[in-house]
Structures are given as structure tokens and as C-alpha cells.
Design a protein around this motif. Sequence first.
Motif, PDB file in Angstrom:
ATOM      1  N   GLU A 157      58.124  -3.728  -3.479  1.00 50.37           N
ATOM      2  CA  GLU A 157      58.160  -4.605  -2.468  1.00 50.37           C
ATOM      3  C   GLU A 157      59.208  -5.513  -2.465  1.00 50.37           C
ATOM      4  OE1 GLU A 157      55.383  -8.777  -1.545  1.00 50.37           O
ATOM      5  OE2 GLU A 157      54.971  -7.298  -3.187  1.00 50.37           O
ATOM      6  N   CYS A 158      59.857  -5.734  -3.732  1.00 49.49           N
ATOM      7  CA  CYS A 158      60.871  -6.585  -3.901  1.00 49.49           C
ATOM      8  C   CYS A 158      62.330  -5.870  -3.740  1.00 49.49           C
ATOM      9  CB  CYS A 158      61.129  -6.876  -5.769  1.00 49.49           C
ATOM     10  SG  CYS A 158      62.317  -8.187  -5.928  1.00 49.49           S
ATOM     11  N   MET A 218      57.563 -13.431  -7.399  1.00 51.64           N
ATOM     12  CA  MET A 218      56.497 -12.499  -7.825  1.00 51.64           C
ATOM     13  C   MET A 218      56.432 -12.454  -9.183  1.00 51.64           C
ATOM     14  SD  MET A 218      58.402  -9.302  -5.624  1.00 51.64           S
ATOM     15  CE  MET A 218      58.071  -9.336  -3.569  1.00 51.64           C
ATOM     16  N   ASP A 265      62.223   3.567  -0.980  1.00 49.20           N
ATOM     17  CA  ASP A 265      60.899   3.348  -1.184  1.00 49.20           C
ATOM     18  C   ASP A 265      60.343   4.465  -1.790  1.00 49.20           C
ATOM     19  OD1 ASP A 265      61.420   0.809   0.060  1.00 49.20           O
ATOM     20  OD2 ASP A 265      60.343   1.327   1.954  1.00 49.20           O
ATOM     21  N   HIS A 321      62.533  -3.546  -1.268  1.00 45.78           N
ATOM     22  CA  HIS A 321      62.217  -3.242   0.066  1.00 45.78           C
ATOM     23  C   HIS A 321      62.973  -4.675   0.832  1.00 45.78           C
ATOM     24  CE1 HIS A 321      60.944  -1.524   3.830  1.00 45.78           C
ATOM     25  NE2 HIS A 321      60.681  -2.757   4.309  1.00 45.78           N
ATOM     26  N   ALA A 322      62.265  -5.676   0.133  1.00 42.80           N
ATOM     27  CA  ALA A 322      62.966  -6.806   0.801  1.00 42.80           C
ATOM     28  C   ALA A 322      64.327  -7.282   0.550  1.00 42.80           C
ATOM     29  CB  ALA A 322      62.010  -8.018   0.456  1.00 42.80           C
ATOM     30  N   ARG A 362      63.087 -14.534  -4.743  1.00 43.04           N
ATOM     31  CA  ARG A 362      61.976 -13.471  -4.503  1.00 43.04           C
ATOM     32  C   ARG A 362      61.201 -12.989  -5.853  1.00 43.04           C
ATOM     33  NH1 ARG A 362      65.019 -10.177  -1.808  1.00 43.04           N
ATOM     34  NH2 ARG A 362      64.259 -11.168   0.137  1.00 43.04           N
ATOM     35  N   ASP A 402      58.291   4.464  -5.334  1.00 38.46           N
ATOM     36  CA  ASP A 402      57.128   4.844  -5.671  1.00 38.46           C
ATOM     37  C   ASP A 402      56.862   5.931  -6.534  1.00 38.46           C
ATOM     38  OD1 ASP A 402      56.239   3.112  -3.494  1.00 38.46           O
ATOM     39  OD2 ASP A 402      56.225   4.342  -2.021  1.00 38.46           O
ATOM     40  N   SER A 425      54.291  -3.255 -10.693  1.00 38.61           N
ATOM     41  CA  SER A 425      53.657  -3.291  -9.502  1.00 38.61           C
ATOM     42  C   SER A 425      54.287  -3.962  -8.126  1.00 38.61           C
ATOM     43  CB  SER A 425      52.161  -3.803  -9.610  1.00 38.61           C
ATOM     44  OG  SER A 425      52.274  -5.394  -9.855  1.00 38.61           O
ATOM     45  N   ARG A 426      55.338  -4.790  -8.522  1.00 35.17           N
ATOM     46  CA  ARG A 426      55.630  -5.612  -7.447  1.00 35.17           C
ATOM     47  C   ARG A 426      57.206  -4.972  -7.010  1.00 35.17           C
ATOM     48  NH1 ARG A 426      53.510 -10.669  -6.268  1.00 35.17           N
ATOM     49  NH2 ARG A 426      54.286 -10.228  -4.255  1.00 35.17           N
TER      50      ARG A 426
END
Length: 465
Positions: free
Chosen positions: A354-355, A412, A234, A357-358, A408, A238, A350-351
Motif C-alpha cells: 500500500e505504501c 502506517m 505491486d 503503491h501510493a 504516509r 506482493d 503488511s502495509r
Amino acid sequence: MTTASAPLPAALVEALRQQFGTRYSQGESVRLQHGRDESKHEPMLPDGVVFAESTEEVAAVVRLCREYRVPVIPYGVGSSVEGHVLAVHGGISIDLSGMNRVLSIHAEDLDVTVQAGVTRKQLNDELKGTGLFFPIDPGADATLGGMAATRASGTNAVRYGTMRENVLSLTVVTPEGKIVRTGSRARKSSAGYDLTRLFVGSEGTLGIITELTVKLYPIPEAMSAAVCAFPSVDAAVDTVIQTIQLGVPVARVELLDALTLQAINRYSKTTLPEAPTLFFEFHGSDSGVQEQAELTQEIAQGNGGQDFQWATRQEDRSRLWQARHDAYFACLQLKPGARCFPTDVCVPISRLAECIHATNEDIAQVSLPIALFGHVGDGNFHLVVLVDTDNPKEMAEGEWISQRVVERAIAMEGTCTGEHGIGLGKQHYLLQEHGEDGVALMRTLKTALDPLNLMNPGKILPPQA
């Protein structure tokens, strides 16, 4: 191993032998080489292989095969990972690797025309002394024809784009055996339909690319590469997002998870920290590269990045990126004898966090070794899922993780494949991404150009009930 169920027409075999002599083969080993790739799919052998040396020879083979209603499958070096070169319905594989001449370099216009069998490394070797280079780098030393056919990209795409943006024009053999030039060397055109873009990414299903004119770029005045480890995936992601959103013009930025670094260290005899890691490269002037690097290092440190290791000498950069390019083969050694169940998706930047991490939460639920790495500067990442193809439980887990990450990504507003292509492996996701009407339009194009369905049949479009 799958082989063709019906023999080739004797008249076709005789015609091919007369025209090509020893450059036509029905030998088992030659057919096996041309009926497999780097994918998890079992080999599907063509009935024969022609080693072509010119556009005119490719057109002659296509006309003969059309006359006898026999499929044709273009073949470069077989580095694809979605079954693109497999002979689903038998037929003739046309090997383009012998069409490997650089036809004309236009240094003043920053472009070059090559035959489809020229590989990316060969092209850059022949550009030495011109001050120019071709930046598209998918990792494998693929042919430019294959790279255009699969709309390849790779590590440099965040700055230089993909094959879609870098192909100016093509020479294509159509399903009728006609030779068509899709454009010119001009940098823009408003003349008619964009045929170049139609064939880029068509995976040999609409025609066979035999020549390409592609863009070149000046070799940057200065280059610098860096490696930085992070406390978590993560934190690394970031850093990438913040770097891109601040407009730092990084040339390459690659994410490798801890398992990938472990595999690379074993395979490439490196000693990199076995933690989530970013590989960076910066291009520009001396002052510009320094400014980019300093700003990126500041962002990384704010996210817990540590131990920046810099490589400014050419040999050090080459060693670093070779280790990155070896990641796929290094990961295969984590489970000797396994095959790769590859998945690559791409989402809006921007996603991305999240993608990923999941996806890592999903990875924790399966028993398979799964490495994650990718070209995160443009939102693209890969999973190397290692499976025993004879083990139903492992194949089921591979299917599950692949389906989860693809669905996923599509949810997104991303894509089921950022660069591998559809081939055989991702046909069932095409409807999810494009909808019934979008796929129906693709079928209309395929039927209009290839009504006999002889051009690499069984690829891209999902089977109809």
C-alpha cells in the motif's frame, strides 16, 4: 559553502599542534573533505581536523575541546546521506579512519572486537580462513563505528538484523572525555541500563564510539542468488510479502524499479530486464537453499514473475550484488550534476504494498527523475530524488515528495527513516514520529550527558524556537 564564523582559541590550536603534529590540520581541502557527505546539504566545514589513532587520543581531544567550549564531530568515511558529519557550529572533526585495527577475533564465541575505523569489507577480508563473516551490509564500505552510530542495516537485515541487534558492547568517549565500556562479550545481560543500545543510533551526539564488539556468523554451507522481473511494482511487492509471511528464511530480498534497472544497466554494463525486479539470496544447507528457492520461485510465478536468473557461483553472486550496491551512484548518472534528495522509510510488512503503491502515484505527479529501491524484506525502501540544489522549483518538489512518503509511513505505524538516520535532514519529522513528550525525553538525555552541547551539535533533535 558554510564555514565557521569564529576562529578557534589560539591556545587550543597550539595544544592540538603540540600533541598531534601533522595529524592536526586546518588546511582548506582537508576541512572541506570533512565538512561534506553524500547528502543534498551544502558543505559545513570544521575549523580543524584531528586524525586520531587511539581511544586515548580521542579522549584527549574531547577534553581539550570541552575546556575551550569547542564542538567535536566524529568522522568515519563520510558516506552518510543526512548531513551527520557536517560542522553546523564549526569545531574540531575527529577522523577515526586511522583507528582501523581488528583487535581480537573470538571465533569460538562468534564475535570480534575492532576499532571504530575498521570498514565492513576490511573486517570480512580479515575473517577469511575462520569460516565466519560479518553480515551487516549497508552498501557503502562504511566504518563499523559509523554504522553503529547511525544504527545501519542493509541488504542482509531481513535475516541477520541491524547494527542494533549485532553490537554486543562499545568503548565510548563521553562528552567529559572519559572512556566508558558499555557492556561485555556475553550474549545477554540484566546488569543496569542498556548503555550499548543508548549509543547505537546516537549519531555522535552523546559520545564518540571508538571500539566495538560485534557478532559474527558461520558462512553458510550453500548460497544461491536469483533475479526475477515482474509486470509491476505491486506484483513484486506482493511476492515479497507472501514469501515473508510463509516463513521462507530469505537472506536478502531487494526491490528495484524499472528506472533503477535502467540506470544500473548503463552504469554497471549489465543486461537485466528494465522492469520492476527482485534480487533474492538464500543461505543454508544445499537442500535447504534449494527448497527455499523453489518455493520462492513458485510464489513469484503466481504473481507474474518471469525469467528467473540464478547465480550460484561466488563470482556471479558478487557481480549481481555489486550491481545492486552501485544503484545509488548509477541513479545519480540519470541527471548529471544533480544531488540526491534521499528518503528512506520503513513500514510494517503488511502495509508495504500500500505504501509503495501510493508513493508511486505521488512520483507520477512531479517532474523529477525518482528511482525507488530498497530492502523490502523488512519493509524498508528508498527514493533517490535527483535535484538541482540551485533550482527552487526542484527543491520544492523534492521536499514535497519526501514529506509525502514520510508522513504516509508514520501514519502506517512506520518510521521516517529505516536506516539513514536523522542527522540534519529529518529533524522536523522527529516530533511527528515520537511526539512532544518523546522528543522532550531525548532532550533530557542529551542535556544530562552533554550539558555544553559540544558533541556533534545540531543533529537529531529539532531546533527549539
